[in-house]
Motif scaffolding. Structure first.
Motif, mmCIF file in Angstrom:
data_model
loop_
_atom_site.group_PDB
_atom_site.id
_atom_site.type_symbol
_atom_site.label_atom_id
_atom_site.label_comp_id
_atom_site.label_asym_id
_atom_site.label_seq_id
_atom_site.Cartn_x
_atom_site.Cartn_y
_atom_site.Cartn_z
ATOM 1 N N GLY A 131 0.836 -1.200 0.000
ATOM 2 C CA GLY A 131 0.000 0.000 0.000
ATOM 3 C C GLY A 131 0.869 1.248 0.000
ATOM 4 O O GLY A 131 2.102 1.179 0.127
ATOM 5 N N ALA A 132 0.219 2.389 -0.156
ATOM 6 C CA ALA A 132 0.944 3.658 -0.207
ATOM 7 C C ALA A 132 0.072 4.778 0.338
ATOM 8 O O ALA A 132 -1.147 4.791 0.147
ATOM 9 C CB ALA A 132 1.362 3.982 -1.642
ATOM 10 N N ILE A 133 0.730 5.738 0.986
ATOM 11 C CA ILE A 133 0.071 6.929 1.534
ATOM 12 C C ILE A 133 0.759 8.144 0.928
ATOM 13 O O ILE A 133 1.990 8.257 0.983
ATOM 14 C CB ILE A 133 0.160 6.955 3.064
ATOM 15 C CG1 ILE A 133 -0.603 5.759 3.652
ATOM 16 C CG2 ILE A 133 -0.392 8.279 3.622
ATOM 17 C CD1 ILE A 133 -0.331 5.526 5.120
ATOM 18 N N LEU A 134 -0.023 9.036 0.349
ATOM 19 C CA LEU A 134 0.495 10.262 -0.244
ATOM 20 C C LEU A 134 -0.151 11.441 0.480
ATOM 21 O O LEU A 134 -1.364 11.646 0.394
ATOM 22 C CB LEU A 134 0.165 10.315 -1.733
ATOM 23 C CG LEU A 134 0.554 11.585 -2.486
ATOM 24 C CD1 LEU A 134 2.053 11.830 -2.430
ATOM 25 C CD2 LEU A 134 0.077 11.521 -3.938
ATOM 26 N N ASN A 135 0.649 12.203 1.197
ATOM 27 C CA ASN A 135 0.164 13.368 1.931
ATOM 28 C C ASN A 135 0.612 14.640 1.218
ATOM 29 O O ASN A 135 1.808 14.808 0.953
ATOM 30 C CB ASN A 135 0.700 13.355 3.366
ATOM 31 C CG ASN A 135 0.152 12.190 4.176
ATOM 32 O OD1 ASN A 135 -0.961 11.737 3.951
ATOM 33 N ND2 ASN A 135 0.941 11.702 5.118
ATOM 34 N N VAL A 136 -0.332 15.521 0.929
ATOM 35 C CA VAL A 136 -0.002 16.743 0.204
ATOM 36 C C VAL A 136 0.506 17.799 1.181
ATOM 37 O O VAL A 136 -0.244 18.324 2.002
ATOM 38 C CB VAL A 136 -1.213 17.276 -0.586
ATOM 39 C CG1 VAL A 136 -0.841 18.577 -1.297
ATOM 40 C CG2 VAL A 136 -1.675 16.240 -1.614
ATOM 41 N N SER A 137 1.792 18.082 1.090
ATOM 42 C CA SER A 137 2.421 19.165 1.836
ATOM 43 C C SER A 137 2.607 20.336 0.872
ATOM 44 O O SER A 137 1.727 20.604 0.055
ATOM 45 C CB SER A 137 3.745 18.701 2.445
ATOM 46 O OG SER A 137 4.371 19.720 3.181
ATOM 47 N N SER A 138 3.735 21.016 0.929
ATOM 48 C CA SER A 138 3.956 22.186 0.085
ATOM 49 C C SER A 138 5.379 22.680 0.269
ATOM 50 O O SER A 138 5.994 22.462 1.323
ATOM 51 C CB SER A 138 2.982 23.311 0.476
ATOM 52 O OG SER A 138 3.281 24.497 -0.215
#
Length: 259
Positions: A131-138
């Motif tokens: 599985g994979a988790i993608l968190n949108v930062s900046s």
């Protein structure tokens, strides 16, 4: 067929993630506040891409509604293989001039929901060994632009720590750190960046394509475009006093209000 869950899926980067993942034959779970808009998007994607799309209306500033999404992530029935924590917005006011309740609501969406949903997803994914988790930062995480920068800095640091914990489990965590992206994000926040040079802007399709490529290769930090990679490197090497001075002068602190 893999399933991806996307928060903030009704507009901006979230909507672009939905279309690109559907085109790559992922089933979808779309999370946002507006049920009617989500159902319209789901119908369009299903008819064009031929994938199954669930809609899960939720206000992620409300802990009980975050829990509804977390419960879906924990489910082993049609399990989620990719979580995209994209939901977020900006309050176009200085912190000391803003309503503290408004700031607490923003914190809940930008930080608390990311924490809760990441844990729910990771625990389920570890059991399956993938599985994979993608968190949108900046890129704004590296500046000193009020609570927005603080929230994005938390997301970046949290995702790095999560990636360390996930090492060897078959599950990955990636923080997406774009700069300015052409979406309706700024208009919705009441921010006028029309005078900003075009070279500062990225297209949503390019940002999302790069992010998904980086997820596939297990990258922990994804910074689309060479110019923002260079900007990030500069912001990391500058003394923090210089970064604060740039923010006071309206410079680097404006980088990265994406969505």
């Amino acid at each position: 067929m893999a399933t991806a869950l996307i928060t903030g899926a009704s507009a901006g980067l979230g909507l672009e993630f939905a279309w690109q993942l559907a085109s790559a034959r992922h089933n979808l779970v779309l999370v946002a506040r507006n049920r009617e808009r989500l159902e319209g998007i789901a119908q369009q994607i299903e008819s064009v891409a031929g994938v199954h799309v669930e809609v899960l209306p939720a206000d992620l500033s409300q802990r009980d509604q975050v829990e509804v999404v977390a419960k879906r992530l924990r489910s082993q029935d049609n399990p989620v293989g990719l979580l995209v924590n994209n939901a977020g917005y900006a309050v176009h006011k200085r912190f000391l001039a803003s309503d503290i309740g408004e700031q607490e609501k923003l914190l809940a969406v930008m930080v608390n929901s990311v924490m809760v949903l990441s844990q729910a997803a990771a625990q389920q994914m570890i059991e399956r060994g993938r599985g994979a988790i993608l968190n949108v930062s900046s890129v704004a995480a590296l500046t000193a632009s009020g609570t927005y920068s603080a929230h994005k800095a938390w997301v970046r640091s949290f995702t790095e720590g999560l990636a360390v914990e996930l090492n060897g489990t078959g599950v990955t965590a990636t923080a997406l750190c774009p700069g300015f992206v052409h979406t309706e994000f700024h208009e919705r926040a009441g921010i006028d960046y029309s005078g900003f040079p075009e070279i500062a802007w990225l297209n949503a399709d390019q940002v999302v394509a790069t992010a998904l490529q980086d997820v596939r290769r297990g990258a922990v930090i994804s910074t689309p475009s060479l110019r923002y990679q260079l900007a990030s490197g500069l912001l990391r090497t500058l003394p923090r006093a210089a970064v604060r001075a740039l923010q006071s002068n309206g410079g680097a602190g404006r980088i990265g209000s994406e969505k």
